[in-house]
Design an enzyme around this catalytic site. Sequence first.
Site, mmCIF file in Angstrom:
data_model
loop_
_atom_site.group_PDB
_atom_site.id
_atom_site.type_symbol
_atom_site.label_atom_id
_atom_site.label_comp_id
_atom_site.label_asym_id
_atom_site.label_seq_id
_atom_site.Cartn_x
_atom_site.Cartn_y
_atom_site.Cartn_z
ATOM 1 N N LYS A 45 50.763 37.820 32.576
ATOM 2 C CA LYS A 45 49.617 38.727 32.587
ATOM 3 C C LYS A 45 49.326 39.127 31.146
ATOM 4 O O LYS A 45 50.124 38.833 30.251
ATOM 5 C CB LYS A 45 49.908 39.969 33.434
ATOM 6 C CG LYS A 45 51.271 40.622 33.105
ATOM 7 C CD LYS A 45 51.617 41.792 34.022
ATOM 8 C CE LYS A 45 52.066 41.395 35.393
ATOM 9 N NZ LYS A 45 51.161 41.831 36.445
ATOM 10 N N LYS A 65 48.643 36.606 44.093
ATOM 11 C CA LYS A 65 48.774 35.146 43.968
ATOM 12 C C LYS A 65 50.226 34.728 44.146
ATOM 13 O O LYS A 65 50.533 33.746 44.829
ATOM 14 C CB LYS A 65 48.303 34.680 42.582
ATOM 15 C CG LYS A 65 46.854 34.973 42.260
ATOM 16 C CD LYS A 65 46.599 34.758 40.752
ATOM 17 C CE LYS A 65 45.316 35.417 40.303
ATOM 18 N NZ LYS A 65 45.210 35.503 38.826
#
Length: 822
Positions: free
Chosen positions: A560, A672
């Site tokens: 991220k 996800k």
Amino acid sequence: MNDSPSPASLRIDAPDAAAIEEFRESILAKLVYQVGGRPERASPRDWFIATALAARDHIVDDWRRTNDQTRAEDRKGVCYLSMEFLIGRLLTDALGNLGLTETARQALAGLGVDLDAVAGQEADAALGNGGLGRLAACFMESMASIGVPAYGYGIRYENGLFRQIIAGGLQHEVPEDWLALGNPWEFERSSLVYEIRFGGHVRSEVSVDGSTRMVWHAGEIVNALAYDTPVVGWRGKRINTLRLWSARATDPLHLSEFNRGDHVGAQAARMRAEAISRVLYPGDETEAGQELRLRQEYFFASASLQDIIRRHLSRHAGLGNLADRVAVQLNDTHPAIGVAELMRLLMDVHGMDWDAAWAVTQATFSYTNHTLLPEALETWPVPMMERLLPRHMQIIYLINARHLDTARARGAGDALLSSVSLIDERHGRRVRMGHLAFVGSHRINGVSALHSQLMRDTVFADLNQVCGDRITNKTNGITFRRWLHRANPGLTHLLTDTIGPELLDDPERLEHLVPLAEDAGFRQRFAAQRRAAKERLTGVIATRIGLKVDPDALFDVQIKRIHEYKRQLLNVVQTVALYNAMRARPTGHWIPRVKIFAGKAAPSYHQAKLIIRLTNDVAATINEDPTLRGTLKVAFLPNYNVSLAEMIIPAADLSEQISTAGLEASGTGNMKLALNGALTIGTLDGANVEIDERVGRDNIFIFGLTAAEVAERKRAGFDARLAVAASPELRGALDAIASGVFSPGEPDRYRGLVESLLHDDRYLVTADFDAYHARQRDVATCWSKPESWWRSAVLNTAHVSWFSSDRTIRDYAEDIWKVTPR
Ligand SMILES: *Cc1c(COP(=O)(O)O)cnc(C)c1O
């Protein structure tokens, strides 16, 4: 005919020989006549362009058909205004949704070309920074897939997000020239051009009919030119449009009006005009308070609204019913200036009176908030706004005056009035864009249950009280087509073989997996799919950073944007604590683990860049240490983007979602990873809370302070030094980092980092360390019992169908947009 289906395609598209032959002819024709190549000499890149153009032909007819039909039926549509669309590669997405993957694969195979190699040639379109832009991309795909007529509106940046290079452990940024080799998906619409005005002054003028109007005499005009990209829905159901604006200087004649024929000046104006769509702002969460950014925001908001009005007036006599035909969603505050722009267009250009224009504006707009971090709430200095957008500043003052009158009428006192005012008077005078978006919208939504509640309780509490409850929750989602079907075809095959191909159209069928979690044979097949994906990722790690890792180790993944609130530092410090423990007891029972990191830091975000450097320094030391005998490895994979995410996610065993509670609005990476069967270690933050509710506490590793406890600690004044004194493992890890164990050539490199943690641990890294470290030990224990690990993994996949962005979009459609999917 397709007896051994390739793992990279799904069985929905078993093609016949004629279709394959036709596609092959089409690719060849494109290669020869459009690319100008020859089959025997074509590069993989040439084949990519030819294949994309052939696929595009399949799209164009359906695109026109969906548009004609929507227009004929005069259906209400959605306009999704977003500064960012992180769409990634489109070829496999388009082929997959059209059911042409296998056709294309076999057509290319007949030419001696491999589809996967061709697909890998496509530039990764990174017109966004992270989660917010990726959400916009998932939403576009879902709207096309469930049948919501939609336009996405944004900016066609010539340079998307920078490419990250790691050298000597440091992040370097280089421009990503994604258009350099051509973009086969876009159509330039040379007839769709709008004038965007800046600067100048406003005068009230009396028109021939005796009415007064405000007339804006702009100092500068820039053209916005449209580029359209088709957005293909699942099974080709709908083809929607992503319309991106490119800035062009107005024609020289027009310029001369302003420049008086000054040739050099005219050139400068052109550069200045075209700079608007040159680069994506790489600021993530924190705002670069720069004029160019405001120019970008107004540029795309104005072009989009002018386009929406033109399309409406092509079918309707007036704009009074605009909100019945179109819903405009503001993705964060970047397009919030659109509220004042729509008022201006309705009143100054189309002659509506204030009350009618305001009613239309509020009914048309709705606004999604993405962050409550104070440094990320956009504000613009009043003087800059007055200089750049003088008419808008007037309109904002008028909106504010009426808004404050209403608040006063409801009994608001001075404190409440200054808190709900569109102008922040405390730090110089600044326009609060979140307030403008809020007041100008009929619905405001947060992106997870917790985040929406925090909006009501904190930053937007006063506004929500004064405006009547307008806040609603729409928990984010992800498109399963990209993040399961395409990213993980192996697992998808296993799932469709087991619970039926209906799964592809109905993700709720994932619940049918629940009993299979008890089936040892199924668990084994599930684990085998993961093993294959890890094998592939092992190859990627070896090629990209030259590190050899064991595919049987636990792959512990944090991917991220790098941001202090996301707490990569907590993960790195815990890695060091683990390393210390392993060295102290080399014969202990340590499970083999690979810590995988990826993410970009905003170029000006020094602390985040230092965390990247620390991660790489820690990796270098640990990866070289022979006493560990390979049981612990640390990999920082450079240049995190959608394509890299698609490779890492199917191979992840453990998903790190460890933000300080209350600070991650939702997260979508968490969804996800859980969908692909990774177990989450996380705080009760953002959508983690809802993942926890669905997968059950036995199948997730929750730790740390809750949002309420974080707020309480901050109120009470938290002292990191006490936390460190109480935790020998934390102390040992921080001492090692501060004393230069990982930076022997420059022992003081991280002294400042550790000291700032001790003096102002704003993200409560030290407060949550012990709980996190303990939970990581539980992870290791669970990993050493494969039966329970894989049972939990299967149950994660089974229970997260709710996080499909199709569900999110249905919810927006019903509750906010009032459009009917079909
Ligand atoms: C999903 C995604 C994100 C968002 O990840 P979070 O963990 O929710 O912050 C960012 N970048 C890319 C490339 C993604 O695919």
